[in-house]
Design a protein around this motif. Structure first.
Motif, PDB file in Angstrom:
ATOM      1  N   MET A   1     -40.490   2.710 -70.992  1.00  0.00           N
ATOM      2  CA  MET A   1     -39.649   2.056 -71.993  1.00  0.00           C
ATOM      3  C   MET A   1     -40.015   2.581 -73.374  1.00  0.00           C
ATOM      4  SD  MET A   1     -39.314  -1.965 -72.977  1.00  0.00           S
ATOM      5  CE  MET A   1     -38.627  -2.365 -71.402  1.00  0.00           C
ATOM      6  N   GLN A   2     -39.017   2.937 -74.147  1.00  0.00           N
ATOM      7  CA  GLN A   2     -39.233   3.427 -75.502  1.00  0.00           C
ATOM      8  C   GLN A   2     -39.041   2.274 -76.469  1.00  0.00           C
ATOM      9  OE1 GLN A   2     -40.220   6.591 -76.013  1.00  0.00           O
ATOM     10  NE2 GLN A   2     -40.446   6.280 -78.203  1.00  0.00           N
ATOM     11  N   VAL A   3     -40.130   1.595 -76.776  1.00  0.00           N
ATOM     12  CA  VAL A   3     -40.072   0.455 -77.687  1.00  0.00           C
ATOM     13  C   VAL A   3     -39.931   0.976 -79.115  1.00  0.00           C
ATOM     14  CG1 VAL A   3     -41.283  -1.589 -78.501  1.00  0.00           C
ATOM     15  CG2 VAL A   3     -41.529  -0.859 -76.116  1.00  0.00           C
ATOM     16  N   VAL A   4     -39.101   0.331 -79.895  1.00  0.00           N
ATOM     17  CA  VAL A   4     -38.813   0.801 -81.253  1.00  0.00           C
ATOM     18  C   VAL A   4     -39.302  -0.216 -82.267  1.00  0.00           C
ATOM     19  CG1 VAL A   4     -37.014   1.510 -82.870  1.00  0.00           C
ATOM     20  CG2 VAL A   4     -36.778   2.031 -80.419  1.00  0.00           C
ATOM     21  N   GLN A   5     -40.264   0.211 -83.085  1.00  0.00           N
ATOM     22  CA  GLN A   5     -40.795  -0.636 -84.143  1.00  0.00           C
ATOM     23  C   GLN A   5     -40.291  -0.137 -85.488  1.00  0.00           C
ATOM     24  OE1 GLN A   5     -45.286  -1.361 -82.512  1.00  0.00           O
ATOM     25  NE2 GLN A   5     -44.828  -2.066 -84.584  1.00  0.00           N
ATOM     26  N   SER A   6     -40.127  -1.065 -86.420  1.00  0.00           N
ATOM     27  CA  SER A   6     -39.732  -0.680 -87.775  1.00  0.00           C
ATOM     28  C   SER A   6     -40.222  -1.725 -88.765  1.00  0.00           C
ATOM     29  CB  SER A   6     -38.204  -0.545 -87.870  1.00  0.00           C
ATOM     30  OG  SER A   6     -37.582  -1.782 -87.616  1.00  0.00           O
ATOM     31  N   GLY A   7     -40.217  -1.364 -90.040  1.00  0.00           N
ATOM     32  CA  GLY A   7     -40.469  -2.319 -91.098  1.00  0.00           C
ATOM     33  C   GLY A   7     -41.793  -2.200 -91.816  1.00  0.00           C
ATOM     34  N   GLY A   8     -42.655  -1.318 -91.382  1.00  0.00           N
ATOM     35  CA  GLY A   8     -43.933  -1.185 -92.065  1.00  0.00           C
ATOM     36  C   GLY A   8     -43.799  -0.472 -93.398  1.00  0.00           C
ATOM     37  N   GLY A   9     -44.935  -0.265 -94.066  1.00  0.00           N
ATOM     38  CA  GLY A   9     -44.900   0.446 -95.322  1.00  0.00           C
ATOM     39  C   GLY A   9     -46.038   0.064 -96.231  1.00  0.00           C
ATOM     40  N   LEU A  10     -45.905   0.467 -97.490  1.00  0.00           N
ATOM     41  CA  LEU A  10     -46.903   0.205 -98.522  1.00  0.00           C
ATOM     42  C   LEU A  10     -46.351  -0.823 -99.506  1.00  0.00           C
ATOM     43  CD1 LEU A  10     -49.490   0.872-100.148  1.00  0.00           C
ATOM     44  CD2 LEU A  10     -48.205   2.748-101.194  1.00  0.00           C
ATOM     45  N   VAL A  11     -47.091  -1.909 -99.691  1.00  0.00           N
ATOM     46  CA  VAL A  11     -46.681  -2.949-100.628  1.00  0.00           C
ATOM     47  C   VAL A  11     -47.888  -3.367-101.461  1.00  0.00           C
ATOM     48  CG1 VAL A  11     -44.821  -3.843 -99.182  1.00  0.00           C
ATOM     49  CG2 VAL A  11     -47.123  -4.810 -98.982  1.00  0.00           C
ATOM     50  N   GLN A  12     -47.612  -4.131-102.514  1.00  0.00           N
ATOM     51  CA  GLN A  12     -48.691  -4.671-103.325  1.00  0.00           C
ATOM     52  C   GLN A  12     -49.063  -6.060-102.820  1.00  0.00           C
ATOM     53  OE1 GLN A  12     -47.322  -4.440-107.408  1.00  0.00           O
ATOM     54  NE2 GLN A  12     -48.331  -2.447-107.640  1.00  0.00           N
ATOM     55  N   LYS A  18     -41.218  -7.421 -93.360  1.00  0.00           N
ATOM     56  CA  LYS A  18     -40.785  -7.949 -92.069  1.00  0.00           C
ATOM     57  C   LYS A  18     -40.794  -6.810 -91.055  1.00  0.00           C
ATOM     58  CE  LYS A  18     -37.293 -10.802 -89.797  1.00  0.00           C
ATOM     59  NZ  LYS A  18     -36.050 -11.587 -89.980  1.00  0.00           N
ATOM     60  N   LEU A  19     -41.571  -6.995 -90.014  1.00  0.00           N
ATOM     61  CA  LEU A  19     -41.632  -6.023 -88.926  1.00  0.00           C
ATOM     62  C   LEU A  19     -40.646  -6.412 -87.829  1.00  0.00           C
ATOM     63  CD1 LEU A  19     -45.501  -5.584 -88.519  1.00  0.00           C
ATOM     64  CD2 LEU A  19     -43.945  -4.436 -90.102  1.00  0.00           C
ATOM     65  N   SER A  20     -40.062  -5.398 -87.210  1.00  0.00           N
ATOM     66  CA  SER A  20     -39.154  -5.617 -86.084  1.00  0.00           C
ATOM     67  C   SER A  20     -39.577  -4.739 -84.916  1.00  0.00           C
ATOM     68  CB  SER A  20     -37.714  -5.261 -86.473  1.00  0.00           C
ATOM     69  OG  SER A  20     -37.265  -6.057 -87.526  1.00  0.00           O
ATOM     70  N   CYS A  21     -39.223  -5.180 -83.742  1.00  0.00           N
ATOM     71  CA  CYS A  21     -39.609  -4.446 -82.538  1.00  0.00           C
ATOM     72  C   CYS A  21     -38.578  -4.717 -81.461  1.00  0.00           C
ATOM     73  CB  CYS A  21     -40.991  -4.920 -82.122  1.00  0.00           C
ATOM     74  SG  CYS A  21     -41.593  -4.183 -80.607  1.00  0.00           S
ATOM     75  N   THR A  22     -37.938  -3.683 -80.961  1.00  0.00           N
ATOM     76  CA  THR A  22     -36.909  -3.833 -79.938  1.00  0.00           C
ATOM     77  C   THR A  22     -37.373  -3.203 -78.638  1.00  0.00           C
ATOM     78  OG1 THR A  22     -35.156  -3.859 -81.598  1.00  0.00           O
ATOM     79  CG2 THR A  22     -34.511  -3.323 -79.346  1.00  0.00           C
ATOM     80  N   PHE A  23     -37.150  -3.951 -77.554  1.00  0.00           N
ATOM     81  CA  PHE A  23     -37.509  -3.503 -76.202  1.00  0.00           C
ATOM     82  C   PHE A  23     -36.202  -3.222 -75.453  1.00  0.00           C
ATOM     83  CE2 PHE A  23     -42.010  -4.728 -76.257  1.00  0.00           C
ATOM     84  CZ  PHE A  23     -42.042  -5.630 -77.312  1.00  0.00           C
ATOM     85  N   PRO A  24     -35.705  -2.008 -75.484  1.00  0.00           N
ATOM     86  CA  PRO A  24     -34.401  -1.700 -74.895  1.00  0.00           C
ATOM     87  C   PRO A  24     -34.330  -2.008 -73.409  1.00  0.00           C
ATOM     88  CG  PRO A  24     -35.169   0.110 -76.257  1.00  0.00           C
ATOM     89  CD  PRO A  24     -36.318  -0.833 -76.098  1.00  0.00           C
ATOM     90  N   GLY A  25     -33.306  -2.780 -73.024  1.00  0.00           N
ATOM     91  CA  GLY A  25     -33.098  -3.057 -71.614  1.00  0.00           C
ATOM     92  C   GLY A  25     -33.982  -4.135 -71.029  1.00  0.00           C
ATOM     93  N   LEU A  26     -34.858  -4.708 -71.820  1.00  0.00           N
ATOM     94  CA  LEU A  26     -35.783  -5.719 -71.298  1.00  0.00           C
ATOM     95  C   LEU A  26     -35.076  -7.062 -71.157  1.00  0.00           C
ATOM     96  CD1 LEU A  26     -38.896  -6.065 -70.641  1.00  0.00           C
ATOM     97  CD2 LEU A  26     -39.037  -7.110 -72.916  1.00  0.00           C
ATOM     98  N   ASN A  73     -33.726 -13.077 -78.246  1.00  0.00           N
ATOM     99  CA  ASN A  73     -33.686 -12.574 -76.875  1.00  0.00           C
ATOM    100  C   ASN A  73     -32.377 -11.841 -76.566  1.00  0.00           C
ATOM    101  OD1 ASN A  73     -36.253 -13.471 -76.305  1.00  0.00           O
ATOM    102  ND2 ASN A  73     -35.573 -15.365 -75.327  1.00  0.00           N
ATOM    103  N   SER A  74     -31.309 -12.183 -77.246  1.00  0.00           N
ATOM    104  CA  SER A  74     -30.031 -11.495 -77.007  1.00  0.00           C
ATOM    105  C   SER A  74     -30.113 -10.026 -77.415  1.00  0.00           C
ATOM    106  CB  SER A  74     -28.899 -12.188 -77.747  1.00  0.00           C
ATOM    107  OG  SER A  74     -29.041 -12.024 -79.144  1.00  0.00           O
ATOM    108  N   LYS A  75     -31.048  -9.723 -78.314  1.00  0.00           N
ATOM    109  CA  LYS A  75     -31.245  -8.349 -78.780  1.00  0.00           C
ATOM    110  C   LYS A  75     -32.571  -7.760 -78.273  1.00  0.00           C
ATOM    111  CE  LYS A  75     -28.737  -9.235 -83.089  1.00  0.00           C
ATOM    112  NZ  LYS A  75     -28.820  -9.263 -84.581  1.00  0.00           N
TER     113      LYS A  75
END
Length: 125
Positions: A1-12, A18-26, A73-75
């Motif tokens: 499964m190719q899990v897709v994470q997003s939302g990281g970065g550099l902040v003060q 806000k981090l997101s993580c999608t588990f395709p087909g799960l 869960n729908s996504k």
């Protein structure tokens, strides 16, 4: 499964991410889920977890009151809202789908069935 994470970065310090993580087909509604983080040279630690249909959530003491875990869960998507960030929150953050029926706190890396690839969060002072 190719899990897709997003939302990281550099902040003060004091800012939010806000981090997101999608588990395709799960089929997400049978999997407890959680977030871990890791600093180089240290063990991966549980940050937050949530039951399959969002009845309960748990947090590490270090983030309680500042972070919020949620899921759609729908996504097949897991979220981590991080507010009032501190330099000590700097780490690589990993999302995880835990083995069905394995929910406990603190969450254990041994209970993970699927890992995200990790995403860097850096908080400057």
């Amino acid at each position: 499964m190719q899990v897709v994470q997003s939302g990281g970065g550099l902040v003060q310090a004091g800012e939010s991410l806000k981090l997101s993580c999608t588990f395709p087909g799960l089929r997400a509604d049978v999997f407890p889920m959680g977030w871990f983080r890791q600093i180089p040279g240290k063990l991966r630690e549980g940050v937050a977890s949530i039951t399959p249909t969002s009845e309960y959530s748990y947090y590490a003491d270090a983030v309680k009151g500042r972070f919020g875990i949620s899921r759609d869960n729908s996504k097949a998507t897991l979220y981590l809202q991080m507010n009032a960030l501190k330099p000590e929150d700097t780490a690589r953050y990993y999302c995880a789908a835990l083995k069905p029926g394995s929910f406990d706190w603190p969450i254990s890396t041994g209970a993970v069935q699927f890992w995200g690839q990790g995403i860097q969060v850096t908080v400057s002072s």
